[in-house]
Design a protein around this motif. Structure first.
Motif, PDB file in Angstrom:
ATOM      1  N   LEU A  37       0.829  -1.207   0.000  1.00 24.33           N
ATOM      2  CA  LEU A  37       0.000   0.000   0.000  1.00 24.33           C
ATOM      3  C   LEU A  37       0.865   1.259   0.000  1.00 24.33           C
ATOM      4  O   LEU A  37       0.566   2.226  -0.705  1.00 24.33           O
ATOM      5  N   LEU A  41       0.630   3.991  -3.009  1.00 26.47           N
ATOM      6  CA  LEU A  41       0.244   5.370  -2.729  1.00 26.47           C
ATOM      7  C   LEU A  41       1.378   6.363  -2.938  1.00 26.47           C
ATOM      8  O   LEU A  41       1.177   7.564  -2.788  1.00 26.47           O
ATOM      9  N   LEU A  61      -5.724  -4.840  -8.480  1.00 23.64           N
ATOM     10  CA  LEU A  61      -6.986  -4.693  -7.751  1.00 23.64           C
ATOM     11  C   LEU A  61      -7.885  -5.917  -7.941  1.00 23.64           C
ATOM     12  O   LEU A  61      -8.624  -6.299  -7.034  1.00 23.64           O
ATOM     13  N   GLN A  81     -11.370   3.369  -7.582  1.00 28.20           N
ATOM     14  CA  GLN A  81     -10.159   2.833  -6.956  1.00 28.20           C
ATOM     15  C   GLN A  81      -8.923   3.181  -7.790  1.00 28.20           C
ATOM     16  O   GLN A  81      -7.837   3.407  -7.249  1.00 28.20           O
ATOM     17  N   THR A  84      -7.504   6.560  -7.105  1.00 28.54           N
ATOM     18  CA  THR A  84      -6.627   6.620  -5.939  1.00 28.54           C
ATOM     19  C   THR A  84      -5.159   6.547  -6.353  1.00 28.54           C
ATOM     20  O   THR A  84      -4.293   7.189  -5.745  1.00 28.54           O
ATOM     21  N   LEU A  85      -4.893   5.787  -7.395  1.00 24.64           N
ATOM     22  CA  LEU A  85      -3.510   5.458  -7.752  1.00 24.64           C
ATOM     23  C   LEU A  85      -2.928   6.355  -8.836  1.00 24.64           C
ATOM     24  O   LEU A  85      -1.719   6.352  -9.060  1.00 24.64           O
ATOM     25  N   CYS A 255      -8.190   1.932  -0.936  1.00 28.01           N
ATOM     26  CA  CYS A 255      -8.246   2.458  -2.305  1.00 28.01           C
ATOM     27  C   CYS A 255      -9.671   2.869  -2.675  1.00 28.01           C
ATOM     28  O   CYS A 255      -9.882   3.853  -3.395  1.00 28.01           O
ATOM     29  N   GLY A 259     -10.608   6.827  -3.286  1.00 28.15           N
ATOM     30  CA  GLY A 259     -11.127   7.100  -4.622  1.00 28.15           C
ATOM     31  C   GLY A 259     -12.496   7.751  -4.620  1.00 28.15           C
ATOM     32  O   GLY A 259     -12.806   8.573  -5.495  1.00 28.15           O
TER      33      GLY A 259
END
Length: 279
Positions: A37, A41, A61, A81, A84-85, A255, A259
């Motif tokens: 994680l 991130l 994912l 999600q 988020t990345l 995530c 998101g």
């Protein structure tokens, strides 16, 4: 952060980690999840190390989706999600649309307790799921085959009744059957969402998991918790909320909530911190 807060945040971590053997399966898994994680991130980390970062993130994912909990469902990824990345949401949307056009993935409408969301499934996994879990329990197998082989290629999240009737020669009864089965859901009087059947259990657990983490952060003095401390508390199951979050999978949940803008990541001298969005 004051020295007092630093001391409080530090002490439980080292003390509680010491209680566990390196052979403890759950400990090893959570330590790996924590490291992964942190990597996910880190800004631009995926883009720097992977040739096709969005495809890589989709695959990852998919792999962390808790199949042990939903063994009859296809792996489900939330579009947000991926947000988020990757900072560039427009680029994510373009790449996802390209994969959908190539029929590598399918997009589905999903109504959570708070919002309308878009789910992603790999095409082969979804078709396999429908054949095994839906078609076998349906009297009109010809209709299911037609949906999978022809109608599904129209997957643009929605499809209108005129297209279903005129282009695919479906009757009103056929359309009603697809809605009843859960392959379509009603958007309005003339338009339908593509949907994934039998999501009741998934929806319930997702909703309770989101609520558990949000409630946990809401009870913190500053509406935040250090990520390292959060993982340590998962190990000792300090509170039922930690247990609930761990059930769905920490990476999947964090995530998800970043998101959908429920929480955010904040950098601090103590490392990454998850903080509740209260705006």
């Amino acid at each position: 952060m004051s020295n007092k807060r630093k001391q409080i945040a530090n002490e439980p971590c080292s003390a509680k980690r010491a209680k566990y053997s390196s052979n403890d399966t759950e400990t090893i898994k959570l330590e790996k999840d924590y490291g992964k994680l942190i990597e996910l991130l880190s800004e631009d980390k995926i883009a720097e190390n992977v040739e096709k970062p969005i495809m890589y993130a989709l695959g990852y994912l998919k792999d962390v989706f808790p199949k042990n909990l939903f063994e009859n469902l296809p792996e489900i990824i939330h579009l947000h999600q991926l947000y988020t990345l990757f900072k560039n949401r427009t680029q994510v949307d373009l790449e996802i649309d390209s994969l959908r056009t190539d029929l590598k993935i399918l997009l589905f409408h999903f109504e959570s307790s708070s919002d309308k969301e878009t789910l992603i499934c790999y095409t082969d996994k979804f078709k396999e799921y429908v054949k095994n879990e839906v078609r076998d329990n349906c009297k009109n197998k010809v209709l299911i085959d037609k949906f999978l082989d022809k109608i599904l290629v129209e997957n643009h999240l929605t499809i209108d009744s005129e297209t279903l009737i005129q282009d695919y020669r479906l009757s009103d009864s056929d359309i009603s059957n697809l809605v009843h089965i859960g392959l379509l859901s009603i958007k309005n009087s003339s338009t339908f969402w593509f949907s994934i059947p039998n999501l009741g259990k998934f929806r319930r657990i997702l909703t309770s998991t989101r609520k558990s983490l949000v409630d946990l952060l809401r009870r913190q003095r500053y509406k935040e918790i250090n990520l390292r401390l959060f993982f340590d508390n998962l190990l000792i199951k300090k509170h039922k909320n930690f247990k609930t979050v761990n059930r769905l999978g920490v990476i999947y949940v964090i995530c998800d909530l970043i998101g959908n803008d429920s929480i955010r990541i904040v950098k601090s001298p103590m490392g990454l911190t998850i903080k509740l969005n209260t705006d």
